[in-house]
Motif scaffolding. Structure first.
Motif, PDB file in Angstrom:
ATOM      1  N   LEU A  42     120.304  80.114  79.082  1.00 52.27           N
ATOM      2  CA  LEU A  42     119.742  80.133  80.427  1.00 52.27           C
ATOM      3  C   LEU A  42     119.196  78.771  80.825  1.00 52.27           C
ATOM      4  CD1 LEU A  42     117.822  83.530  80.316  1.00 52.27           C
ATOM      5  CD2 LEU A  42     119.922  83.028  81.573  1.00 52.27           C
ATOM      6  N   ASN A  43     119.390  78.439  82.084  1.00 53.14           N
ATOM      7  CA  ASN A  43     118.888  77.185  82.637  1.00 53.14           C
ATOM      8  C   ASN A  43     117.362  77.150  82.574  1.00 53.14           C
ATOM      9  OD1 ASN A  43     117.991  75.226  84.688  1.00 53.14           O
ATOM     10  ND2 ASN A  43     120.166  75.107  85.193  1.00 53.14           N
ATOM     11  N   PRO A  44     116.745  76.006  82.193  1.00 55.72           N
ATOM     12  CA  PRO A  44     115.278  75.909  82.154  1.00 55.72           C
ATOM     13  C   PRO A  44     114.629  76.259  83.495  1.00 55.72           C
ATOM     14  CG  PRO A  44     116.263  74.038  81.042  1.00 55.72           C
ATOM     15  CD  PRO A  44     117.395  74.781  81.674  1.00 55.72           C
ATOM     16  N   GLU A  45     115.338  76.016  84.603  1.00 52.68           N
ATOM     17  CA  GLU A  45     114.787  76.344  85.920  1.00 52.68           C
ATOM     18  C   GLU A  45     114.566  77.845  86.069  1.00 52.68           C
ATOM     19  OE1 GLU A  45     115.527  75.305  90.646  1.00 52.68           O
ATOM     20  OE2 GLU A  45     117.090  74.899  89.177  1.00 52.68           O
ATOM     21  N   VAL A  46     115.459  78.650  85.471  1.00 57.05           N
ATOM     22  CA  VAL A  46     115.304  80.111  85.504  1.00 57.05           C
ATOM     23  C   VAL A  46     114.040  80.508  84.762  1.00 57.05           C
ATOM     24  CG1 VAL A  46     116.297  82.302  84.744  1.00 57.05           C
ATOM     25  CG2 VAL A  46     117.775  80.528  85.663  1.00 57.05           C
ATOM     26  N   ILE A  47     113.882  79.945  83.572  1.00 56.47           N
ATOM     27  CA  ILE A  47     112.719  80.270  82.727  1.00 56.47           C
ATOM     28  C   ILE A  47     111.422  79.861  83.419  1.00 56.47           C
ATOM     29  CG2 ILE A  47     111.600  79.818  80.509  1.00 56.47           C
ATOM     30  CD1 ILE A  47     114.435  79.353  79.370  1.00 56.47           C
ATOM     31  N   LEU A  48     111.371  78.658  83.972  1.00 52.32           N
ATOM     32  CA  LEU A  48     110.158  78.172  84.639  1.00 52.32           C
ATOM     33  C   LEU A  48     109.837  78.992  85.890  1.00 52.32           C
ATOM     34  CD1 LEU A  48     110.644  74.301  84.313  1.00 52.32           C
ATOM     35  CD2 LEU A  48     109.022  75.749  83.063  1.00 52.32           C
ATOM     36  N   THR A  49     110.865  79.387  86.631  1.00 47.35           N
ATOM     37  CA  THR A  49     110.655  80.193  87.837  1.00 47.35           C
ATOM     38  C   THR A  49     110.069  81.550  87.476  1.00 47.35           C
ATOM     39  OG1 THR A  49     112.512  79.104  88.945  1.00 47.35           O
ATOM     40  CG2 THR A  49     111.751  81.186  89.882  1.00 47.35           C
ATOM     41  N   ILE A  50     110.577  82.156  86.417  1.00 51.89           N
ATOM     42  CA  ILE A  50     110.074  83.464  85.986  1.00 51.89           C
ATOM     43  C   ILE A  50     108.650  83.349  85.452  1.00 51.89           C
ATOM     44  CG2 ILE A  50     110.399  85.294  84.271  1.00 51.89           C
ATOM     45  CD1 ILE A  50     113.411  84.942  84.644  1.00 51.89           C
ATOM     46  N   LEU A  51     108.358  82.300  84.691  1.00 50.40           N
ATOM     47  CA  LEU A  51     106.995  82.092  84.194  1.00 50.40           C
ATOM     48  C   LEU A  51     106.029  81.863  85.357  1.00 50.40           C
ATOM     49  CD1 LEU A  51     107.627  79.824  81.064  1.00 50.40           C
ATOM     50  CD2 LEU A  51     107.120  82.283  81.115  1.00 50.40           C
TER      51      LEU A  51
END
Length: 371
Positions: A38-47
């Protein structure tokens, strides 16, 4: 903190579930058909979404204290039993009219969510939880099992999870379940959900799955998060169209499939996907803040039938983590919570505001169709 003092189903469970889903999807993105994690942007957006949700719950938790919850007392035990029975009969009629069992036939499954089902499912869900909350009796758990079986024949995991999950939370707050029985109940829910998902996937004639039931769970999490990954670059590109489809006769999940993947497919896009596609990061921020505030308010009102209403809402919020808030029928369940808030806080303007929002959404839908 002692384990006995932890409230496992208070609003923060949503954050825990989101993080668990993210971890499962991240693992799934490595193990199956995905070329990249998964793209880091996905992870950061969810966090970021989890943080905003937590801010909403904390703000209400310490700012508003409720000492006397108004009890709503107009449904007798017999009336509730009749309504539960009517819901089961309607779903059986639905299966008869469909002409088979959708769980074992993907063509029938695509036509299983009829208007009869749209009445039967929320009716059963609401009335069985209120029945347990007001007149708990062990024998009523047989109705829960019967309802899960009958609605499970539609082939949708979410219906079964909605029934079993909400009733479990209801009896949890009634303190009618031991730790041992609770563990067994959760294990049964997990097994049933995996079984329904696996059986339904095997009945799709155009697809051939080699994954086992557990692997399929991780795959579905990864695929759904991959859809959200594709949505992020398209943020705010649909200008509220997905939202308007939710409150109309359209199919928001199919529209998301066509807009994001450019072919006709019904997609789940996580709790964050639809609002991000419509309104971008600003819309997502507002959604998570409002959800945090709303769930904490309903949590404070969990007395009498409020227990059942909170259980229904928190369960379907957890389901939305994968599927996304794209079902008008589930928004109707949220309306119950809004009414409960209005009654207890005398905020009758909440109801007027809701009416204006629905009118605006439908006006926007009509305008978009004309264009």
């Amino acid at each position: 903190m002692k384990l006995e003092k932890i409230d496992f189903f208070s609003p923060p469970i949503v954050v825990v579930a989101i993080l668990a889903f993210l971890i499962m999807g991240y693992i799934g993105s490595f193990n199956y058909r995905f070329e990249d994690p998964l793209n880091p942007e996905v992870i950061l957006t969810i966090l970021f979404s989890c943080l905003i949700f937590a801010v909403g719950t904390i703000a209400i938790k310490y700012k508003i204290q409720i000492e006397d919850v108004k009890e709503i007392d107009f449904l007798s035990e017999n009336i509730l039993l009749i309504l539960v029975s009517i819901a089961l009969v309607l779903q059986i009629l639905n299966l008869v009219l469909i002409g088979g069992i959708p769980l074992f036939n993907s063509v029938l499954k695509s036509n299983a969510t009829t208007n009869i089902w749209r009445i039967a499912y929320p009716l059963f869900l609401i009335m069985i939880n209120i029945l347990l909350a007001k007149y708990y009796d062990k024998k009523y758990l047989l109705l829960v099992v019967l309802g899960a079986l009958i609605f499970g024949l539609n082939g949708y995991r979410t219906s079964v999870l909605g029934i079993l999950g909400s009733t479990f939370i209801t009896i949890y707050y009634l303190d009618k379940i031991s730790k041992k029985l609770g563990i067994i109940f959760v294990a049964v829910i997990a097994i049933v959900i995996m079984a329904i998902g696996y059986i339904a996937s095997q009945s799709i004639a155009t697809q051939h799955w080699t994954l086992n039931p557990l692997e399929l769970v991780f795959y579905r999490a990864a695929f759904t998060l991959e859809v959200f990954e594709k949505i992020i670059p398209l943020g705010a590109s649909t200008h509220g169209h997905v939202l308007s489809l939710i409150f109309s006769s359209g199919s928001p999940r199919t529209f998301i499939g066509e807009h994001v993947l450019h072919y006709t497919v019904c997609l789940t896009s996580t709790l964050f996907g639809p609002v991000y596609l419509d309104f971008g990061l600003i819309g997502l921020t507002i959604q998570m803040l409002v959800m945090g505030i709303f769930l904490e308010l309903i949590y404070k009102l969990k007395k009498g039938i409020g227990v059942g209403i909170y259980s229904i809402i928190v369960t379907h919020t957890l389901i939305w983590i994968e599927t996304g808030p794209t079902d008008i029928m589930i928004w109707f369940l949220y309306l119950l919570g809004l009414i409960l808030i209005a009654i207890n806080f005398n905020y009758i303007w909440f109801l007027y505001l809701l009416g204006l929002i629905l009118i605006a959404i439908n006006f926007n839908y009509i305008k978009l169709n004309k264009n």
